[in-house]
Design a protein around this motif. Structure first.
Motif, PDB file in Angstrom:
ATOM      1  N   ASN A   1      33.348  43.192  34.799  1.00 28.11           N
ATOM      2  CA  ASN A   1      32.640  42.508  35.437  1.00 28.11           C
ATOM      3  C   ASN A   1      33.719  41.393  35.000  1.00 28.11           C
ATOM      4  O   ASN A   1      33.646  41.035  33.963  1.00 28.11           O
ATOM      5  N   CYS A   2      34.687  40.468  35.892  1.00 29.78           N
ATOM      6  CA  CYS A   2      35.888  39.597  35.597  1.00 29.78           C
ATOM      7  C   CYS A   2      34.660  38.707  34.357  1.00 29.78           C
ATOM      8  O   CYS A   2      34.148  37.942  35.734  1.00 29.78           O
ATOM      9  N   ALA A   3      35.778  37.842  33.324  1.00 32.96           N
ATOM     10  CA  ALA A   3      34.558  36.562  33.190  1.00 32.96           C
ATOM     11  C   ALA A   3      34.578  35.908  33.983  1.00 32.96           C
ATOM     12  O   ALA A   3      33.898  34.480  33.981  1.00 32.96           O
ATOM     13  N   GLU A   4      35.792  35.354  34.802  1.00 32.87           N
ATOM     14  CA  GLU A   4      36.198  34.341  35.280  1.00 32.87           C
ATOM     15  C   GLU A   4      35.936  34.531  36.842  1.00 32.87           C
ATOM     16  O   GLU A   4      35.315  33.548  37.206  1.00 32.87           O
ATOM     17  N   CYS A   5      36.300  35.432  37.608  1.00 33.73           N
ATOM     18  CA  CYS A   5      35.928  35.305  39.025  1.00 33.73           C
ATOM     19  C   CYS A   5      34.978  36.623  39.333  1.00 33.73           C
ATOM     20  O   CYS A   5      33.959  37.131  40.328  1.00 33.73           O
ATOM     21  N   GLY A   6      34.670  37.782  38.361  1.00 30.77           N
ATOM     22  CA  GLY A   6      32.894  38.549  38.904  1.00 30.77           C
ATOM     23  C   GLY A   6      33.657  39.258  39.191  1.00 30.77           C
ATOM     24  O   GLY A   6      33.103  40.800  39.720  1.00 30.77           O
TER      25      GLY A   6
ATOM     26  N   LEU B   1      38.976  40.013  31.419  1.00 33.80           N
ATOM     27  CA  LEU B   1      38.895  38.930  32.626  1.00 33.80           C
ATOM     28  C   LEU B   1      40.660  39.988  33.619  1.00 33.80           C
ATOM     29  O   LEU B   1      41.070  41.115  32.700  1.00 33.80           O
ATOM     30  N   CYS B   2      39.762  40.358  34.819  1.00 34.57           N
ATOM     31  CA  CYS B   2      41.234  40.833  35.535  1.00 34.57           C
ATOM     32  C   CYS B   2      42.169  40.284  35.889  1.00 34.57           C
ATOM     33  O   CYS B   2      42.941  39.319  34.875  1.00 34.57           O
ATOM     34  N   SER B   3      43.231  41.413  35.831  1.00 37.01           N
ATOM     35  CA  SER B   3      44.923  41.029  36.301  1.00 37.01           C
ATOM     36  C   SER B   3      44.645  39.967  36.507  1.00 37.01           C
ATOM     37  O   SER B   3      45.867  39.257  36.275  1.00 37.01           O
ATOM     38  N   LYS B   4      44.040  39.503  37.772  1.00 32.27           N
ATOM     39  CA  LYS B   4      44.476  38.426  38.782  1.00 32.27           C
ATOM     40  C   LYS B   4      43.955  37.240  37.880  1.00 32.27           C
ATOM     41  O   LYS B   4      45.056  35.898  37.749  1.00 32.27           O
ATOM     42  N   CYS B   5      43.136  37.254  37.055  1.00 30.99           N
ATOM     43  CA  CYS B   5      43.015  36.041  36.803  1.00 30.99           C
ATOM     44  C   CYS B   5      43.589  35.750  35.119  1.00 30.99           C
ATOM     45  O   CYS B   5      43.543  34.678  34.817  1.00 30.99           O
ATOM     46  N   LEU B   6      44.176  36.888  34.270  1.00 32.36           N
ATOM     47  CA  LEU B   6      44.209  37.298  33.721  1.00 32.36           C
ATOM     48  C   LEU B   6      45.883  36.141  33.478  1.00 32.36           C
ATOM     49  O   LEU B   6      46.399  35.442  33.091  1.00 32.36           O
TER      50      LEU B   6
HETATM   51 ZN   LIG Z   1      38.870  37.573  37.568  1.00 27.59          ZN
END
Ligand SMILES: [Zn+2]
Ligand SMILES: [Zn+2]
Length: 142
Positions: A6-11, A21-26
């Motif tokens: 799970n992305c630490a930023e958006c889950g 982090l997912c690619s989007k948050c990255l």
């Molecule tokens: Zn994310």
């Protein structure tokens, strides 16, 4: 196989690649980094607080860039602590002297294990036919 996290930023669930982090948050972080870097370049004396204020990016994020060693600024001097000796540093995780010490330790550890290279085996009897390669690969300590 990629590990899902799970992305630490958006889950959001994403394929883990060394960052939590997912690619989007990255991508978002990359954008933030570019904004911060640009601001710092144009305002070299600005403190972290000023940069955070001016760019709208969290201080914590800016500190993370510093911790990663990606960001450096004159205005950010002595904001981090060396993880080894606690000395104040402006970027990265270790002060210069600890960095140098660790490099020395690594070098010692490496040369320490290779300096156990076999000595000349004279007196073992049947080396009349064996040619001993002498000190070809040996590290001289200078
Ligand atoms: Zn994310
Ligand atoms: Zn240190």
């Amino acid at each position: 196989m990629a590990e899902l996290r799970n992305c630490a930023e958006c889950g959001r669930l994403f394929a883990y690649q060394g960052r939590n982090l997912c690619s989007k948050c990255l991508k978002k972080e990359e954008d933030q980094y570019n904004i911060v870097r640009r601001y710092v370049r144009d305002n070299p004396g600005a403190s972290v607080f000023e940069v955070a204020d001016a760019t709208g990016i969290e201080e914590e994020k800016i500190l993370q860039f510093l911790r990663d060693g990606r960001l450096q600024s004159k205005g950010f001097t002595e904001i981090m602590e060396c993880e080894r000796c606690g000395r104040r540093i402006s970027s990265g995780r270790l002060c210069d002297s600890c960095l140098g010490q660790i490099n020395n330790e690594i070098r010692d550890a490496i040369s320490g294990s290779t300096s156990r290279a076999p000595r000349e085996n004279s007196g073992s009897g049947r080396n009349d036919k064996m040619h001993i390669l002498n000190s070809k690969n040996q590290d001289r300590d200078k």
